[in-house]
Motif scaffolding. Structure first.
Motif, PDB file in Angstrom:
ATOM      1  N   GLN A   1       0.819  -1.211   0.000  1.00  0.00           N
ATOM      2  CA  GLN A   1       0.000   0.000   0.000  1.00  0.00           C
ATOM      3  C   GLN A   1       0.858   1.268   0.000  1.00  0.00           C
ATOM      4  O   GLN A   1       1.982   1.279   0.474  1.00  0.00           O
ATOM      5  CB  GLN A   1      -0.907   0.019   1.229  1.00  0.00           C
ATOM      6  CG  GLN A   1      -1.862  -1.156   1.296  1.00  0.00           C
ATOM      7  CD  GLN A   1      -2.882  -0.995   2.399  1.00  0.00           C
ATOM      8  OE1 GLN A   1      -3.750  -0.136   2.317  1.00  0.00           O
ATOM      9  NE2 GLN A   1      -2.785  -1.816   3.425  1.00  0.00           N
TER      10      GLN A   1
ATOM     11  N   LEU B   1       0.145   5.887  -0.070  1.00  0.00           N
ATOM     12  CA  LEU B   1      -0.835   6.967  -0.058  1.00  0.00           C
ATOM     13  C   LEU B   1      -0.144   8.304  -0.271  1.00  0.00           C
ATOM     14  O   LEU B   1       1.074   8.402  -0.131  1.00  0.00           O
ATOM     15  CB  LEU B   1      -1.675   6.971   1.214  1.00  0.00           C
ATOM     16  CG  LEU B   1      -1.054   7.181   2.579  1.00  0.00           C
ATOM     17  CD1 LEU B   1      -2.166   7.445   3.589  1.00  0.00           C
ATOM     18  CD2 LEU B   1      -0.271   5.978   3.036  1.00  0.00           C
TER      19      LEU B   1
ATOM     20  N   VAL C   1       8.214   2.555   6.767  1.00  0.00           N
ATOM     21  CA  VAL C   1       7.667   3.745   6.126  1.00  0.00           C
ATOM     22  C   VAL C   1       8.749   4.367   5.263  1.00  0.00           C
ATOM     23  O   VAL C   1       9.948   4.248   5.553  1.00  0.00           O
ATOM     24  CB  VAL C   1       7.135   4.753   7.182  1.00  0.00           C
ATOM     25  CG1 VAL C   1       8.260   5.413   7.928  1.00  0.00           C
ATOM     26  CG2 VAL C   1       6.222   5.794   6.541  1.00  0.00           C
TER      27      VAL C   1
ATOM     28  N   ALA D   1       4.136   1.953   2.550  1.00  0.00           N
ATOM     29  CA  ALA D   1       4.055   1.114   3.748  1.00  0.00           C
ATOM     30  C   ALA D   1       4.805  -0.186   3.525  1.00  0.00           C
ATOM     31  O   ALA D   1       5.425  -0.400   2.497  1.00  0.00           O
ATOM     32  CB  ALA D   1       2.588   0.821   4.065  1.00  0.00           C
TER      33      ALA D   1
ATOM     34  N   ASP E   1       1.090  -6.029   3.179  1.00  0.00           N
ATOM     35  CA  ASP E   1       0.109  -6.764   3.974  1.00  0.00           C
ATOM     36  C   ASP E   1       0.584  -8.208   4.075  1.00  0.00           C
ATOM     37  O   ASP E   1       1.130  -8.754   3.128  1.00  0.00           O
ATOM     38  CB  ASP E   1      -1.272  -6.706   3.314  1.00  0.00           C
ATOM     39  CG  ASP E   1      -1.989  -5.399   3.612  1.00  0.00           C
ATOM     40  OD1 ASP E   1      -1.511  -4.364   3.139  1.00  0.00           O
ATOM     41  OD2 ASP E   1      -3.019  -5.431   4.311  1.00  0.00           O
TER      42      ASP E   1
ATOM     43  N   PHE F   1      -6.628  -1.663   6.514  1.00  0.00           N
ATOM     44  CA  PHE F   1      -6.410  -0.305   7.000  1.00  0.00           C
ATOM     45  C   PHE F   1      -5.387  -0.236   8.131  1.00  0.00           C
ATOM     46  O   PHE F   1      -4.677   0.761   8.280  1.00  0.00           O
ATOM     47  CB  PHE F   1      -7.734   0.319   7.447  1.00  0.00           C
ATOM     48  CG  PHE F   1      -7.625   1.786   7.687  1.00  0.00           C
ATOM     49  CD1 PHE F   1      -7.521   2.661   6.626  1.00  0.00           C
ATOM     50  CD2 PHE F   1      -7.573   2.295   8.974  1.00  0.00           C
ATOM     51  CE1 PHE F   1      -7.381   4.023   6.832  1.00  0.00           C
ATOM     52  CE2 PHE F   1      -7.428   3.654   9.187  1.00  0.00           C
ATOM     53  CZ  PHE F   1      -7.334   4.523   8.110  1.00  0.00           C
TER      54      PHE F   1
ATOM     55  N   ILE G   1      -1.941   0.846   7.047  1.00  0.00           N
ATOM     56  CA  ILE G   1      -1.794   2.297   6.840  1.00  0.00           C
ATOM     57  C   ILE G   1      -1.713   3.020   8.186  1.00  0.00           C
ATOM     58  O   ILE G   1      -0.934   3.950   8.371  1.00  0.00           O
ATOM     59  CB  ILE G   1      -2.982   2.835   6.018  1.00  0.00           C
ATOM     60  CG1 ILE G   1      -2.927   2.287   4.595  1.00  0.00           C
ATOM     61  CG2 ILE G   1      -2.986   4.348   6.005  1.00  0.00           C
ATOM     62  CD1 ILE G   1      -4.074   2.732   3.736  1.00  0.00           C
ATOM     63  N   GLU G   2      -2.514   2.554   9.145  1.00  0.00           N
ATOM     64  CA  GLU G   2      -2.531   3.181  10.468  1.00  0.00           C
ATOM     65  C   GLU G   2      -1.137   3.083  11.112  1.00  0.00           C
ATOM     66  O   GLU G   2      -0.616   4.074  11.648  1.00  0.00           O
ATOM     67  CB  GLU G   2      -3.579   2.469  11.332  1.00  0.00           C
ATOM     68  CG  GLU G   2      -3.983   3.221  12.563  1.00  0.00           C
ATOM     69  CD  GLU G   2      -5.060   2.465  13.338  1.00  0.00           C
ATOM     70  OE1 GLU G   2      -5.511   1.392  12.887  1.00  0.00           O
ATOM     71  OE2 GLU G   2      -5.423   2.964  14.411  1.00  0.00           O
TER      72      GLU G   2
ATOM     73  N   GLN H   1       1.683   2.629   9.559  1.00  0.00           N
ATOM     74  CA  GLN H   1       2.621   3.392   8.740  1.00  0.00           C
ATOM     75  C   GLN H   1       2.553   4.878   9.083  1.00  0.00           C
ATOM     76  O   GLN H   1       3.580   5.548   9.252  1.00  0.00           O
ATOM     77  CB  GLN H   1       2.231   3.127   7.275  1.00  0.00           C
ATOM     78  CG  GLN H   1       2.689   4.101   6.250  1.00  0.00           C
ATOM     79  CD  GLN H   1       1.873   3.928   4.968  1.00  0.00           C
ATOM     80  OE1 GLN H   1       0.854   3.246   4.937  1.00  0.00           O
ATOM     81  NE2 GLN H   1       2.325   4.548   3.906  1.00  0.00           N
ATOM     82  N   ILE H   2       1.348   5.409   9.246  1.00  0.00           N
ATOM     83  CA  ILE H   2       1.198   6.829   9.566  1.00  0.00           C
ATOM     84  C   ILE H   2       1.674   7.119  10.992  1.00  0.00           C
ATOM     85  O   ILE H   2       2.287   8.157  11.260  1.00  0.00           O
ATOM     86  CB  ILE H   2      -0.275   7.264   9.370  1.00  0.00           C
ATOM     87  CG1 ILE H   2      -0.643   7.173   7.892  1.00  0.00           C
ATOM     88  CG2 ILE H   2      -0.493   8.673   9.884  1.00  0.00           C
ATOM     89  CD1 ILE H   2       0.197   8.044   6.980  1.00  0.00           C
TER      90      ILE H   2
ATOM     91  N   MET I   1      -4.654  13.230   4.187  1.00  0.00           N
ATOM     92  CA  MET I   1      -4.274  12.304   3.132  1.00  0.00           C
ATOM     93  C   MET I   1      -5.344  12.328   2.034  1.00  0.00           C
ATOM     94  O   MET I   1      -6.544  12.355   2.331  1.00  0.00           O
ATOM     95  CB  MET I   1      -4.122  10.888   3.698  1.00  0.00           C
ATOM     96  CG  MET I   1      -2.985  10.785   4.696  1.00  0.00           C
ATOM     97  SD  MET I   1      -1.384  11.169   3.954  1.00  0.00           S
ATOM     98  CE  MET I   1      -0.502  11.849   5.360  1.00  0.00           C
TER      99      MET I   1
ATOM    100  N   SER J   1      -5.347   6.603  -1.245  1.00  0.00           N
ATOM    101  CA  SER J   1      -4.462   5.466  -1.000  1.00  0.00           C
ATOM    102  C   SER J   1      -4.802   4.365  -1.982  1.00  0.00           C
ATOM    103  O   SER J   1      -5.889   4.352  -2.570  1.00  0.00           O
ATOM    104  CB  SER J   1      -4.607   4.966   0.443  1.00  0.00           C
ATOM    105  OG  SER J   1      -5.824   4.280   0.600  1.00  0.00           O
TER     106      SER J   1
END
Lengths: 95, 416
Positions: free
Chosen positions: B260, B262, B282, B296, B299, B310, B313-314, B316-317, B332, B335
């Motif tokens: 992933q 974004l 990251v 990221a 998965d 998700f 992404i969480e 990664q952020i 953002m 994505s």
């Protein structure tokens, strides 16, 4: 995000689980008899279908038990859940 | 081919810009080719270009199931570097980087290559040891590499949080100054235009549904636009390598996963280098439009769905904001995910398959974009001579039986 039906705990969020890759890979019964190609097959070669796929998960933030599921890798739909040691249900059509 | 220059721009301005022609023909598939390349991404198009340019093989079709630039070529985070650990990897990635450096001029197409420097952060003692070792290995291979202490890292990237009580303290970083970014879809367009000009047919909306073989030899492919006979078939289809190889009865040691990425809303210039962190999954750079492009880790589960979960992404952020508190108010915009085919040693598979006339360039995992020119170059040689290019030879499928793996998990920069 997957909603994974643990056979002991019921449906739980994916973050409670850990992925274990392809299911039904057995350690060779007689490792001494294997040549390099057979070792490569056991260690590295994997099914990687676009469609139903038999795979292992462990509920590591729950009951901590391993189990198998058949999941469609193109849609993420879970087609069957079954316990370790069992064969995938025929209707799930996994490769 | 219509060449681009200041003069041609001026000439077309006089004609109110009505005279520009498409970059490549919309070719319909012919019944037979010398070489059919499956996959119209950067790798497949580069392969076709070098087949025509360096080996004089112009009877080539590139079959793309969708449209050019909409697969993984347009889904990566555009990072280019060559600071890999082992000699085999260093050679092929550096070969690629050197091709990048002259490619805009060679293709007469602006790839917007920006060698702004790539930082690979170290957050643990083992990261530090691995990073310093890799810098040493890179220098022995003639690749520019530097080890920076935290203060030096901050001089390169002032907005990075290097305080000792950060959750992911920055203990140092490797820096490759020649690394950077390029415009990813321009690479596909540039190669497509140059290959087309040399007579290659680029066939879009043409999905391969079967690979035909007879007596252990490939004879052609069946597609959604009919059957196509071919002397040689080359697979360059990234995430779908296993699916295509299985059509010819070949098993591969690959697993396909979503990767992933974004992008944020555009902001003023704030980050003028590429920052990557293997440990916290990251990597980030700022595009010319001002958007932050953030990637990221993969998965965990196998998938071909071009979407991930998700929580990845969480995570990664969360890591991004620990490293760059200044980004905490950014929104953002979008994505997406691409499908990457991950190999056991985080190195690609390039070479001949056990079926005569069938070739594979795949298994690049999360790092294929940077290799686009080099992979296409050595793959074209491998196809033309039916013999691996010297730089490709170590990456043959046979290494999984011989045990000569090329473990690049440390340099791959994205956790597998």
């Amino acid at each position: 995000m997957l909603l994974i039906p643990c056979p002991w705990c019921g449906p739980r969020d994916e973050i409670e689980f850990h992925y274990g890759g392809e299911a039904h890979i057995s350690r060779p019964a007689d490792p001494d008899a294997l040549d390099d190609a057979a070792w490569a097959e056991y260690l590295f070669m994997r099914n990687n279908p676009k469609g139903p796929f038999a795979e292992r998960w462990v509920h590591n933030a729950g009951c901590r038990r391993w189990f198998n599921i058949v999941r469609d890798t193109a849609t993420h739909r879970i087609l069957a859940v079954y316990k370790i040691g069992e064969r995938p249900p025929r209707r799930a059509g996994s490769t | 081919m219509q060449r681009y220059s200041l003069l041609s721009l001026a000439r077309h301005a006089l004609g109110r810009h009505r005279g520009w022609t498409p970059l490549w023909r919309k070719a319909a598939p012919r019944p037979r080719y010398a070489v059919v390349i499956i996959g119209g991404g950067g790798h497949g198009l580069a392969t076709a270009y070098y087949l025509a340019k360096e080996h004089g093989i112009r009877d080539v079709a590139v079959l793309e199931k969708g449209a050019i630039g909409l697969g993984n070529t347009g889904r990566n985070t555009t990072i280019i570097r060559s600071n890999y650990l082992w000699d085999e990897s260093a050679r092929i990635y550096e070969h690629s980087l050197q091709l990048w450096e002259g490619l805009s001029a060679e293709l007469n197409f602006n790839l917007m290559l920006s060698q702004r420097g790539v930082l690979n952060l170290a957050h643990t003692e083992s990261d530090v040891r691995e990073g310093r070792r890799r810098v040493g290995a890179n220098r022995l291979n003639g690749i520019d590499a530097e080890w920076l202490d935290p203060a030096a890292v901050q001089r390169i990237c002032p907005i990075l949080n290097i305080s000792a009580d950060a959750r992911y303290p920055v203990l140092g970083a490797t820096l490759q100054r020649r690394g950077g970014v390029a415009r990813h879809d321009a690479v596909a367009w540039g190669y497509a235009r140059a290959a087309d000009a040399r007579g290659v047919d680029i066939v879009e909306n043409c999905e391969v549904t079967a690979i035909r073989t007879a007596q252990g030899r490939v004879t052609g492919v069946e597609t959604s636009r009919g059957e196509i006979a071919a002397d040689k078939v080359a697979i360059a289809a990234a995430g779908h390598s296993s699916v295509l190889a299985a059509m010819a009865g070949v098993r591969l040691p690959l697993q396909s996963h979503p990767l992933q990425a974004l992008v944020s809303e555009p902001v003023k210039p704030v980050l003028d280098c590429v920052v990557m962190s293997n440990t916290v999954h990251v990597y980030v750079s700022q595009s010319d439009k001002g958007e932050l492009v953030i990637g990221a880790g993969i998965d965990s589960f196998n998938s071909y769905a071009q979407r991930g979960s998700f929580h990845v992404i969480e995570g990664q952020i969360a890591a991004l904001l620990e490293l760059f508190p200044v980004f905490s108010r950014l929104k953002m915009l979008r994505s997406w995910a691409g499908i990457v085919d991950v190999s056991p040693d985080a190195s690609p598979i390039i070479g001949k398959l056990p079926v005569e006339g069938l070739y594979l360039n795949g298994g690049w995992g999360t790092g294929g974009f940077k290799a686009t020119p080099g992979a296409g170059h050595v793959f074209a040689h491998t196809i033309a001579h039916d013999e691996p290019h010297p730089l490709a030879r170590p990456f043959a499928l046979e290494r999984f039986a011989s045990g000569a793996l090329i473990d690049e998990h440390g340099a791959a920069a994205v956790a597998h």
